[in-house]
Design an enzyme around this catalytic site. Structure first.
Site, PDB file in Angstrom:
ATOM      1  N   LYS A 107     -34.012  15.449  -4.139  1.00  0.00           N
ATOM      2  CA  LYS A 107     -34.050  15.962  -3.193  1.00  0.00           C
ATOM      3  C   LYS A 107     -32.875  16.504  -2.108  1.00  0.00           C
ATOM      4  O   LYS A 107     -32.109  17.100  -2.529  1.00  0.00           O
ATOM      5  CB  LYS A 107     -35.478  15.842  -2.472  1.00  0.00           C
ATOM      6  CG  LYS A 107     -36.725  15.242  -3.274  1.00  0.00           C
ATOM      7  CD  LYS A 107     -36.958  16.296  -4.036  1.00  0.00           C
ATOM      8  CE  LYS A 107     -38.366  15.716  -4.917  1.00  0.00           C
ATOM      9  NZ  LYS A 107     -38.351  15.377  -6.281  1.00  0.00           N
ATOM     10  N   ARG A 141     -24.064  -0.400 -18.305  1.00  0.00           N
ATOM     11  CA  ARG A 141     -25.594  -0.277 -17.803  1.00  0.00           C
ATOM     12  C   ARG A 141     -25.579  -1.038 -16.529  1.00  0.00           C
ATOM     13  O   ARG A 141     -26.457  -0.673 -15.755  1.00  0.00           O
ATOM     14  CB  ARG A 141     -26.288  -0.889 -18.927  1.00  0.00           C
ATOM     15  CG  ARG A 141     -27.587  -0.740 -18.788  1.00  0.00           C
ATOM     16  CD  ARG A 141     -28.589  -1.523 -19.968  1.00  0.00           C
ATOM     17  NE  ARG A 141     -28.557  -2.668 -19.764  1.00  0.00           N
ATOM     18  CZ  ARG A 141     -28.218  -3.646 -20.489  1.00  0.00           C
ATOM     19  NH1 ARG A 141     -28.148  -3.066 -21.883  1.00  0.00           N
ATOM     20  NH2 ARG A 141     -28.136  -4.716 -20.224  1.00  0.00           N
ATOM     21  N   TYR A 160     -46.256  10.063  -2.232  1.00  0.00           N
ATOM     22  CA  TYR A 160     -45.970  10.630  -3.137  1.00  0.00           C
ATOM     23  C   TYR A 160     -47.107  10.273  -4.431  1.00  0.00           C
ATOM     24  O   TYR A 160     -47.071   9.324  -4.722  1.00  0.00           O
ATOM     25  CB  TYR A 160     -44.335  10.711  -3.745  1.00  0.00           C
ATOM     26  CG  TYR A 160     -44.033  11.238  -4.875  1.00  0.00           C
ATOM     27  CD1 TYR A 160     -44.254  12.695  -5.240  1.00  0.00           C
ATOM     28  CD2 TYR A 160     -43.611  10.529  -6.039  1.00  0.00           C
ATOM     29  CE1 TYR A 160     -43.942  13.162  -6.433  1.00  0.00           C
ATOM     30  CE2 TYR A 160     -43.325  11.178  -7.203  1.00  0.00           C
ATOM     31  CZ  TYR A 160     -43.429  12.512  -7.250  1.00  0.00           C
ATOM     32  OH  TYR A 160     -43.200  12.947  -8.500  1.00  0.00           O
ATOM     33  N   ASP A 172     -39.977   4.967   2.253  1.00  0.00           N
ATOM     34  CA  ASP A 172     -39.633   6.333   1.429  1.00  0.00           C
ATOM     35  C   ASP A 172     -39.055   7.384   2.174  1.00  0.00           C
ATOM     36  O   ASP A 172     -39.974   7.795   2.955  1.00  0.00           O
ATOM     37  CB  ASP A 172     -40.523   6.714   0.504  1.00  0.00           C
ATOM     38  CG  ASP A 172     -40.320   8.087  -0.509  1.00  0.00           C
ATOM     39  OD1 ASP A 172     -39.424   8.625   0.016  1.00  0.00           O
ATOM     40  OD2 ASP A 172     -41.035   8.316  -1.344  1.00  0.00           O
TER      41      ASP A 172
HETATM   42  C1  PLP Z   1     -41.339  11.581  -1.383  1.00  0.00           C
HETATM   43  C2  PLP Z   1     -40.978  11.526  -2.908  1.00  0.00           C
HETATM   44  N1  PLP Z   1     -40.590  10.205  -3.348  1.00  0.00           N
HETATM   45  C3  PLP Z   1     -40.406   9.980  -4.372  1.00  0.00           C
HETATM   46  C4  PLP Z   1     -40.379  10.943  -5.349  1.00  0.00           C
HETATM   47  C5  PLP Z   1     -40.007  10.631  -6.944  1.00  0.00           C
HETATM   48  O1  PLP Z   1     -38.583  11.330  -7.012  1.00  0.00           O
HETATM   49  P1  PLP Z   1     -37.938  11.707  -8.564  1.00  0.00           P
HETATM   50  O2  PLP Z   1     -38.693  12.786  -8.808  1.00  0.00           O
HETATM   51  O3  PLP Z   1     -36.632  11.651  -8.128  1.00  0.00           O
HETATM   52  O4  PLP Z   1     -38.274  10.538  -9.535  1.00  0.00           O
HETATM   53  C6  PLP Z   1     -40.595  12.424  -5.261  1.00  0.00           C
HETATM   54  C7  PLP Z   1     -40.496  13.440  -6.147  1.00  0.00           C
HETATM   55  O5  PLP Z   1     -40.952  14.442  -5.680  1.00  0.00           O
HETATM   56  C8  PLP Z   1     -40.850  12.549  -3.735  1.00  0.00           C
HETATM   57  O6  PLP Z   1     -41.147  13.669  -3.164  1.00  0.00           O
END
Ligand code: PLP
Length: 381
Positions: A204, A54, A106, A179
């Protein structure tokens, strides 16, 4: 990273999945360690250096080393999802700390900030994407502990100047976290521009095949904040399975070629669609008409990514009908995989969305660009 690895280009390290040949069989592809626990020596020590999966698993080693190398980071950590990675950064703060986040970001993370992080005690304020003046003003007024950036940002692909924002953060001792999911380390390296933490939804582009949910963080410094984030992962348990970590490493082997192709395809499509009579906007950072183009030129290299959005002159019904007529583009949420995806974003985000109702988000894949253009033009007819 070893001294020898640090001399190599990111492309070489990625293509070989770090190229660490495993003993005793000299495997070119690293093994998957499924164990949850590790044998203790008779003296009570842990000769393998691990106690329980973990907290950590050897399958992470090459995956994390490669993400750190791609980002020019001191270290990286994989998580169960992008959301888990982002949440760990916010949870590492203390109740009462201030956070500045972009207005466009997001949506699920924005919702989590408002519905979980705010009641938990973080003070959340939003700044206008792309406005360094607004960010500077709010930073002075609120003295946040953390500035969150998403660039290019969902779903309009607004750019934020990472170097300028990092300087603003540094001046008051705030952590700047980016991000960088849509940019990928192939196009932007936030740590070189002054950021402290980089976050990816590795679901992604890093993985790139729509078959793993994963997240990653990379840090400029292995400091107290990073140790706390590590504790949050191990104690909260938002860990990546060994199979997923292995798949992520396999996906990253082709990161550079996939990103190069999506950038070329997206730029070609954006140029082709920009004068289309049915569209009021083509939102792509590689177009001169995009409000963030100048910043994109400054901080993105090798291209402007595979994400774009289009807005239909005739409104929501036209946007829905456009998506319904697509044949090659798959109608699905998410982004960054080999296949092209299209989605009516406002209806995916649901009540409270700030996304215009006439907007369709396109994740451009690595198919032949002529097939993609024919599909888009047919659906717009
Ligand atoms: C720009 C961005 N950040 C964070 C996330 C969240 O990632 P996850 O779906 O892997 O939890 C996404 C998901 O679509 C995203 O497009």
């Amino acid at each position: 990273m070893t001294a020898e690895e640090s001399k190599l280009h990111a492309e070489t390290l990625a293509a070989q999945g770090m190229g660490r040949v495993a003993t005793p069989y000299h495997d070119i592809v690293p093994p998957i360690h499924v164990t949850t626990t590790y044998e203790r020596g008779a003296d009570g020590a842990f000769p393998g250096g691990r106690i329980y999966s973990r907290a950590d698993n050897p399958t992470y080693d090459a995956t994390e080393a490669l993400i750190a190398a791609l980002e020019g980071a001191a270290a990286a950590m994989v998580f169960a999802s992008g959301q888990a990675a982002a949440a760990a950064v916010f949870q590492a703060l203390a109740p009462g700390d201030g956070v500045l986040a972009p207005r466009n970001m997001y949506w699920a993370l924005r919702k989590w900030l408002l519905q979980f992080a705010a009641p938990w005690g973080l003070s959340i304020e939003f700044y206008e994407n792309g406005s360094i003046d607004d960010l500077a003003e709010k930073t002075q007024a609120r003295r946040p502990r953390l500035i969150w950036i998403e660039t290019p940002a969902n779903p309009t692909w607004d750019l934020t100047d990472i170097a300028a924002a990092s300087e603003i953060g540094r001046n008051i001792g705030a952590v700047v976290a980016v991000d960088s999911t849509a940019a990928t380390p192939v196009l932007t390296r936030p740590i070189e521009l002054g950021a402290h933490i980089v976050m990816h939804s590795a679901t992604k582009y890093l993985n790139g095949h729509a078959d793993v949910i994963a997240g990653a963080l990379a840090t400029a410094k292995d400091d107290e904040l990073w140790q706390r984030i590590g504790y949050i992962r191990g104690s909260g348990g938002a860990i990546l399975g060994p199979f997923e970590s292995w798949l992520l490493l396999r996906g990253m082997r082709t990161l550079h070629v996939r990103v190069a192709t999506v950038c070329t395809n997206a730029q070609t499509i954006a140029l082709r669609l920009q004068e289309h009579p049915k569209l009021s906007h083509v939102l792509y950072p590689g177009l001169q008409s995009h409000p963030g183009h100048e910043v994109a030129v400054k901080q993105m290299r090798n291209g402007y990514g595979g994400m774009m959005s289009v807005r239909l002159r005739d409104g929501e019904a036209a946007a829905m009908s456009f998506v319904a007529k697509l044949r090659i583009f798959k109608r699905a949420t998410s982004l960054g995989s080999t296949e092209s995806l299209a989605e009516h974003r406002a209806s995916v985000e649901g009540p409270g969305t700030m996304c215009p109702a006439d907007l369709v988000r396109l994740s451009i894949g690595i198919e032949h660009v002529d097939d993609l253009i024919a599909d888009l033009e047919h659906a717009l007819e």
